[in-house]
Scaffold this motif. Structure first.
Motif: not given
Lengths: 405, 342
Positions: A321-322, A370-371, A365-366, A205, A23, A19, A324
């Motif tokens: 990212r979470d 959200d991601k 998962k919230p 958002r 980035e 990750d 691969r």
């Protein structure tokens, strides 16, 4: 137990290191700051040597120019690289879908002027072989040399840019709902619930964005036909529509992300997805024919394609990212009734694969949802930024869009 | 037994740098580690140059000669100040100085992992990259709280609160690289405490000669929150004469002034985290940065956060080097192919 913990820690470390790499790689894509040449790190004699060399070259150059006071130096031709044939190479050919794959060229015959070659290739999944069956083709493909000549006469401009159009109302459509659960994961998670939750997060958002009105086709677990959704968008004078869905790939652990805009199917899999999402459209044949008549809408296609590109880029960038192993299938065309009926630039984003058990767990998962909403928001805002750039270039025309990416 | 061939990357010096607003630290895999105050100074005029030589000064030397120098604090407020050439040059000079302190061998390649305040990471990561370009062959840039978390192995279900001088950075770790949503920054940090304390003391002792550097040293020596068993007495000059002043209540008020915002932010971030793991995060809160040394700060935060349920707040063993050591751990673990060329 100790070994198990150590192994877990090792896996987490390895994920995190990857990750960090991603980035930092992303920050590499930012425009390079012009930096003056620095000789700080070199020893004194190198610095002095460089100075002497530069001065010598300057003296020689001055001498040559004085010898040819007419300003023309033999053997040197000054050519503006922009207009130079040498400045063009095959890699700069514009990307449009392969005519043999039966795909309508997105944006009509106009090449997309918004994305670089590399970016377009990335967004459309170029380079990553489509994992989905034979004949699968993403929305890419390099135009043959013969066809390319045909494009030379066309202006390199998108219609929205040409007329300085803006976006005022965004419609968010949470896929499925009520009696139609959509895809169901092995853990029992239903597509209709997740799409609604992501849609709400996206709504929250975007609602803060100045000058943009955001509406949702549904804010609860109700059954809505596709026809109803299309009419809802029309009633609200939608300028942009995004429909949120989850993919499912039976008997495969694969996870893909893809974003569709309207057009003939690029492959069998796209057709299958369209068939699934068009289920219970609510349209009669006559009404459907009316929709078909409105097909030649170049603006809608151009803008839908751009929007799809921005959304796909952000969704894939975030989810990879979470996970691969997630596959970037890119932007694709398919005959979704919803996208056909909407009179506005519209996309259908398959933001994840609920058939993958790990992804299903994450989707519960919230923070993960959200991601995804954040990625959709970034995609939409980066698309809207083109209008902001227009504002800067044409201040006298004014526009109410002030979105930040 | 044949000697194993040493590859190029094995010969490289791996370093971790913590580029802080107030102090910057470096740790290298040759065993050396150093820190300096994040101050860079250039001689103001020819008189100063005659006295100091034509060189850039750092840290304590800057403090000592500050009247003769143009002084820069490169990362004031947690970011490279205005993005001007001089600001960026001061960051580059500071990094160059730090690297020289760990004495790399001549022509030895340097692979650097640099931790910067979270705000700087957002605002001018590119500028930091450019600033280090002259000194390192390979680079990765991460946020300071992330570097601390990595160094401590707090990679899953943990919250790092890095209380620096310019910013207080929050970071929730959940087994992956923290996203933008997992990180927050407040500008109420050590510098804010100093300003508050200066204001309070100037009000109470208008004749005393306090300045911000003196105030900072008072805070570092006597800072506390909660009840104090001893009085805090410091010496300050009044009309040139040294006089002892009691600053106990002002010190407490100034140090506590930043905590409500910190507690509130921590609670908000935890509340937004996956409910299934909130308990674990609440019991794994780690304080880092210079302000974590303020006496009683962990107890105060534990009490403030207890309304969400039981929690545990710990303080890193060595806040001065926690970021640099974390960066070094990252630099050591990072596979060669993941390094970014300069």
């Amino acid at each position: 137990m100790g070994n198990y913990r150590k192994t877990g820690q090792r896996i987490i470390k390895s994920t995190i290191l990857h990750d960090v790499y991603c980035e930092n790689l992303a920050s590499e894509q930012l425009p390079r700051i012009q930096q003056p040449l620095s000789l700080r790190r070199y020893p004194e004699w190198v610095r002095m040597g460089s100075l002497v060399l530069v001065l010598s070259l300057a003296v020689i150059a001055t001498y040559v120019v004085l010898q040819h006071s007419d300003g023309v130096i033999p053997g040197v031709e000054i050519v503006d690289a922009k207009y130079s044939a040498a400045g063009w190479n095959q890699n700069m050919l514009p990307l449009i879908p392969d005519a043999n794959a039966g795909v309508v060229p997105p944006g009509g015959r106009f090449p997309d002027n918004d994305l670089s070659f590399d970016e377009t290739a990335l967004l459309s999944g170029e380079g990553a072989v489509s994992p989905l069956g034979q004949g699968a083709a993403t929305d890419s493909g390099i135009l043959g040399a013969g066809n390319y000549q045909m494009l030379l006469g066309w202006p390199d401009v998108a219609i929205a840019d040409l007329f300085g159009l803006g976006v005022h109302t965004i419609v968010i459509d949470a896929g499925h709902g009520g009696k139609d659960p959509g895809a169901i994961g092995s853990g029992g998670l239903m597509e209709k619930d997740i799409t609604l939750k992501i849609a709400r997060l996206l709504y929250n958002r975007l609602a803060d964005e100045e000058g943009i009105n955001v509406v949702m086709t549904r804010d609860s677990d109700v059954t809505l036909s596709l026809k109803h959704r299309v009419e809802y968008a029309r009633q609200h004078d939608a300028d942009l529509l995004i429909s949120i869905h989850l993919n499912t790939i039976p008997d495969s652990p694969m996870t893909i992300v893809e974003t569709y805009y309207f057009g003939p199917p690029a492959d069998d899999q796209s057709m299958a997805v369209a068939k699934k999402e068009n289920y219970h459209s609510g349209y009669a044949v006559a009404e459907f024919n009316e929709l078909i008549a409105g097909l030649g809408d170049t603006l809608k296609q151009q803008e839908s394609r751009k929007l799809a590109s921005h959304i796909q880029k952000n969704i894939y960038g975030t989810l990879s990212r979470d996970n691969r192993s997630i596959i970037n299938v890119g932007i694709k065309t398919a005959p979704f009734v919803l996208l056909l009926g909407a009179e506005t630039p519209s996309v259908l984003a398959e933001v994840n694969c609920i058939s993958n058990t790990e992804e299903e767990a994450r989707l519960a998962k919230p923070a993960y949802r959200d991601k995804i909403a954040g990625a959709l928001e970034r995609g939409i805002l980066s698309y809207l930024n083109q209008f902001r750039q227009q504002d800067r270039q044409r201040p006298e025309q004014g526009s109410i869009i002030h979105a930040e990416s | 037994m044949p000697k194993a061939k040493v590859s190029q990357q094995d010969k490289a010096l791996r370093i971790g740098i913590d580029l802080g607003t107030s102090r910057s630290a470096i740790a290298a895999n040759n065993g050396k580690r150093k820190w300096v105050q994040s101050l860079v100074g250039w001689p103001k005029d020819f008189v100063a140059r005659k006295m100091l030589g034509d060189r850039v000064l750092f840290g304590d030397e800057v403090k000592e000669h500050r009247l003769s120098l143009d002084v820069m604090r490169p990362l004031a407020q947690g970011v490279i100040k205005s993005g001007t050439e001089k600001d960026e040059e001061s960051v580059a000079e500071l990094i160059g100085h730090l690297i020289s302190l760990v004495e790399p061998r001549p022509r030895q390649k340097i692979f650097a992992a640099v931790g910067v305040p979270a705000e700087a990471l957002k605002v001018n990561k590119r500028a930091i990259r450019e600033a280090i370009a002259d000194y390192a062959e390979k680079l990765i840039v991460v946020s300071e709280p992330f570097a601390v978390a990595y160094g401590m192995g707090a990679l899953d279900n943990a919250m790092i609160i890095d209380m620096g001088a310019g910013t207080t950075d929050f970071c929730i770790m959940h087994g992956t690289m923290p996203s933008v949503d997992d990180q927050r920054s407040l500008t109420t940090a050590g510098d804010y405490i100093d300003e508050q304390l200066l204001g309070l003391l100037t009000e109470r002792y208008p004749d005393a000669d306090f300045n911000i550097n003196v105030i900072r040293s008072f805070k570092e020596e006597h800072g506390f929150v909660g009840d104090s068993l001893t009085q805090v007495e410091v010496e300050a000059r009044v009309e040139g004469r040294p006089i002892v002043h009691d600053i106990t209540s002002e010190m407490r008020r100034a140090c506590e002034s930043v905590l409500p915002a910190i507690a509130e932010t921590a609670m908000d971030m935890i509340a937004r985290f996956d409910p299934e793991y909130q308990d674990q995060v609440r019991n794994n809160i780690i304080l880092a940065g210079g302000c974590s040394q303020i006496a009683g700060i962990d107890t105060y935060l534990m009490e403030a956060l207890s309304e969400m349920g039981p929690c545990n707040v710990s303080i890193v063993d060595n806040p001065l080097y926690a970021g640099a050591q974390g960066g070094l751990a990252l630099a050591k673990d990072m596979p060669y192919e993941y390094w970014m060329d300069m």
